[in-house]
Design a protein around this motif. Structure first.
Motif, PDB file in Angstrom:
ATOM      1  N   THR A 195      46.211 -28.784 -16.411  1.00 22.99           N
ATOM      2  CA  THR A 195      45.031 -28.282 -17.098  1.00 22.99           C
ATOM      3  C   THR A 195      45.401 -27.023 -17.872  1.00 22.99           C
ATOM      4  N   ALA A 214      39.289 -24.944 -14.352  1.00 27.42           N
ATOM      5  CA  ALA A 214      39.331 -26.108 -13.465  1.00 27.42           C
ATOM      6  C   ALA A 214      38.784 -25.762 -12.081  1.00 27.42           C
ATOM      7  N   THR A 251      34.945 -25.572 -12.335  1.00 24.42           N
ATOM      8  CA  THR A 251      34.312 -26.893 -12.455  1.00 24.42           C
ATOM      9  C   THR A 251      34.253 -27.599 -11.104  1.00 24.42           C
ATOM     10  N   ALA A 252      35.390 -27.609 -10.413  1.00 25.64           N
ATOM     11  CA  ALA A 252      35.442 -28.258  -9.102  1.00 25.64           C
ATOM     12  C   ALA A 252      34.532 -27.544  -8.111  1.00 25.64           C
ATOM     13  N   SER A 307      30.751 -28.310  -8.623  1.00 29.93           N
ATOM     14  CA  SER A 307      30.407 -29.635  -8.121  1.00 29.93           C
ATOM     15  C   SER A 307      30.302 -29.640  -6.596  1.00 29.93           C
ATOM     16  N   ARG A 308      31.299 -29.079  -5.947  1.00 33.52           N
ATOM     17  CA  ARG A 308      31.284 -29.044  -4.488  1.00 33.52           C
ATOM     18  C   ARG A 308      30.149 -28.190  -3.946  1.00 33.52           C
ATOM     19  N   GLU A 351      40.206 -27.372   0.026  1.00 35.38           N
ATOM     20  CA  GLU A 351      39.747 -28.594  -0.645  1.00 35.38           C
ATOM     21  C   GLU A 351      39.742 -28.390  -2.157  1.00 35.38           C
ATOM     22  N   LEU A 352      39.279 -27.220  -2.556  1.00 40.54           N
ATOM     23  CA  LEU A 352      39.222 -26.866  -3.968  1.00 40.54           C
ATOM     24  C   LEU A 352      40.624 -26.895  -4.573  1.00 40.54           C
ATOM     25  N   LYS A 412      43.141 -28.637  -3.618  1.00 44.77           N
ATOM     26  CA  LYS A 412      43.575 -30.030  -3.782  1.00 44.77           C
ATOM     27  C   LYS A 412      42.990 -30.618  -5.057  1.00 44.77           C
ATOM     28  N   ASP A 413      41.698 -30.359  -5.294  1.00 44.81           N
ATOM     29  CA  ASP A 413      41.046 -30.856  -6.513  1.00 44.81           C
ATOM     30  C   ASP A 413      41.806 -30.409  -7.759  1.00 44.81           C
ATOM     31  N   VAL A 414      42.229 -29.164  -7.747  1.00 44.82           N
ATOM     32  CA  VAL A 414      42.823 -28.551  -8.939  1.00 44.82           C
ATOM     33  C   VAL A 414      44.328 -28.820  -9.021  1.00 44.82           C
ATOM     34  N   SER A 461      45.985 -23.187  -1.961  1.00 43.97           N
ATOM     35  CA  SER A 461      44.755 -22.410  -1.755  1.00 43.97           C
ATOM     36  C   SER A 461      44.994 -20.922  -1.990  1.00 43.97           C
TER      37      SER A 461
END
Lengths: 189, 189
Positions: A4, A10, A13-14, A17-18, A31-32, A34-36, A40
């Motif tokens: 990205t 990014a 955005t993630a 949503s979460r 978790e965030l 991982k999305d990106v 962490s």
DNA sequence: ACCTGAACACCGTTCAAGT
DNA sequence: ACCTGAACACCGTTCAAGT
């Protein structure tokens, strides 16, 4: 060479949503990440603490809402049409994965929120109420109520309808509740 | 020789209080254990998982609410008086440490809830709506709405008022919103 | 029957270290 | 400028061990 162009974007955005699904407490840096597609620990480079991320998230959410509301008011100054647009914004979140208004879900977590996030959640409510006051100026308020009280009641009622519909995972519940708000005169329709 | 005669009871009392402030996600076995004076591992003896605790918590909360509502309906069958009692129950939570209805705050966390807890939250909403339908039977519903739709709208609106007032930490906001609900005819007063 | 300590994989956060 | 691995104190959960 990151996938990205803008990692910060990014993450936001993630996170948005979460957060609209799981709230502030349910938002996990791991978790965030991982999305990106980063670790962490790297998120802390862009947002030092979770509170910083939450505050930026809520501020952007408010700015976006403000723009949507202003656009609606520019299309028409009919209270009924403006309110239909208003209701539509909250409806959209439910349609899109049974999500909530970001600041509505965070209001429920109020006691656990860092002060900076608390302030942004309050600012979102103010923004909504101020816009509703403008819209309701040319409508007849319920007996003995001024526009501000009316605006606060509508904001609260729509938030409640979203919450109630969400726990049934059924948008038509939202529609039915809003229809009753309109039939009672709480919402001009 | 434990300080409290019934550890299970002590866990439930502490958990209810914490959950009404911090929600299901914000409920910590380790904090709970400190409240009760045992170790967090011991809580699992009484409630195998956090989901079990949450489900029992919600079920007891519902039973308590059902009893309160039935008592109110026994005192009077006037819709206005019953609704005043109903509103008073939600107001009390705010007065008592800015707390929320247990199932209202959990509805916001819906996506993170174990299935057993989800079911109890839905049952609480049903119980409220069924009681409201009974109360509203002798009142005039908003044009074109049946009692069930009306009941759903009132339940949602009161939950929203509680949420809005909570994020201001101000019970008078709740009172003002409810007054507007009454003035509009959404709530018989 | 009831409780505990220790372990596990999770969490946000920090920080020295890499590029 | 941006990212990482390792560590820290947290979390729910499990389980062998205590009484």
């Amino acid at each position: 060479m990151p996938m990205t162009p803008d990692t910060r974007e990014a993450i936001l955005t993630a996170a948005r949503s979460r957060a609209q699904s799981h709230g502030y407490n349910g938002l996990s840096f791991r978790e965030l990440a991982k999305d990106v597609g980063i670790k962490s620990a790297s998120i802390h480079y862009h947002f030092p603490t979770k509170g910083d991320l939450g505050a930026v998230l809520a501020r952007l959410y408010s700015a976006h809402a403000q723009a949507d509301l202003d656009a609606a008011l520019e299309r028409t100054d009919s209270p009924a049409e403006c309110l239909a647009a208003y209701v539509g914004l909250f409806r959209k979140a439910l349609e899109d994965g049974n999500r909530m208004c970001l600041c509505g879900i965070m209001a429920a977590e109020y006691d656990d929120l860092p002060d900076a996030v608390k302030a942004e959640v309050a600012a979102f409510a103010d923004l909504n109420i101020d816009w509703l006051v403008k819209v309701l100026a040319k409508a007849d308020a319920p007996a003995g109520q001024n526009a501000k009280q009316w605006a606060r009641a509508i904001y609260a009622a729509i938030g409640g309808a979203q919450l109630a519909a969400r726990s049934r995972n059924d948008v038509t519940i939202f529609d039915g509740i809003v229809a009753t708000y309109q039939a009672s005169g709480l919402i001009p329709g």
